[in-house]
Each structure stands twice: as structure tokens, then as C-alpha cells.
Design a protein around this motif. Sequence first.
Motif, short mmCIF file in Angstrom:
data_model
loop_
_atom_site.label_atom_id
_atom_site.label_comp_id
_atom_site.label_asym_id
_atom_site.label_seq_id
_atom_site.Cartn_x
_atom_site.Cartn_y
_atom_site.Cartn_z
N THR A 162 0.84 -1.20 0.00
CA THR A 162 0.00 0.00 0.00
C THR A 162 0.87 1.25 0.00
N LEU A 163 1.98 1.21 0.71
CA LEU A 163 2.91 2.34 0.73
C LEU A 163 3.52 2.56 -0.65
N ASN A 164 3.72 1.49 -1.42
CA ASN A 164 4.24 1.64 -2.78
C ASN A 164 3.24 2.33 -3.69
N LEU A 201 -2.45 10.02 1.74
CA LEU A 201 -3.20 8.99 1.01
C LEU A 201 -2.91 7.60 1.57
N PHE A 202 -1.67 7.40 1.95
CA PHE A 202 -1.29 6.11 2.54
C PHE A 202 -2.04 5.86 3.83
N TYR A 203 -2.18 6.88 4.67
CA TYR A 203 -2.87 6.70 5.95
C TYR A 203 -4.31 6.25 5.74
N SER A 227 -5.74 2.55 6.73
CA SER A 227 -6.91 2.43 7.60
C SER A 227 -7.97 1.53 6.96
N ASP A 228 -8.18 1.68 5.66
CA ASP A 228 -9.13 0.82 4.95
C ASP A 228 -8.69 -0.64 4.97
#
Length: 117
Positions: free
Chosen positions: A31-33, A40-42, A46-47
Motif C-alpha cells: 500500500t505504501l508503494n 493517502l497512505f494513511y 486504515s481501509d
Amino acid sequence: MSGVSTAAYVARRAAQKERVRILYRRALKDTLNWAVHRHLFYQDASDLREKFDANKHVEDIDTIDRMIAEGEATHNKWRHPDPYIVPWAPGGSKFTRNPTPPAGIEIVYDYGREDND
């Protein structure tokens, strides 16, 4: 339950927990990639956590195995094609850029100090 089936159940549950932990960590790193900015990553993280938490109370072993397999398949389908690699890690742009000196070469760190004997 007998002692053998209880031990087998506990071992299988431990293996499932480990697979879920590994899947969550891989998905979070991936997700971080995909996230361009940290904010946006946060939201994406969370999702992702909500998806994992929604199924944490499932008790049926076969259902858990099926869900883990589906999660791994989904993760493999949506993995980033060009993930970020830390530069000095294996596969990074700086990995082994400055290899260690060969044996027999001594490096002296005296930085200009002279022996005044």
C-alpha cells in the motif's frame, strides 16, 4: 476433543495467525508503494486494517484457510509492478556500491596525525 486433535488444532491456528500477519504486513508495505503522498497512505492503511478487522472473529478453520488464500491471491494480483526498494538493501541502487576491501588491505584512520617520535 482429544489431546492429539487439540494439539493439531492449536498448531493449525498458530500457522493461520502467522499467515495472516505476514499477509497484512505485505499488503501494508505494498500500500505504501501505491500511495503517492503520505496522507493517502494513511487512508489506504486504515481501509486495509478495517478489511482485516472485519473478519477477525471468524472461528471456522476451513473458512479461515479459504479467506487467507483469497487474500493472498488478491494481494498477488494487485502487487505494485515496481516497488520501492531501500537503496542500500539487496536490489537497491546503492547495494554493494562500495564493496568491502579485499583481505590484506589495512585502512588506517589517523586523519593526518603524524607520529612525532
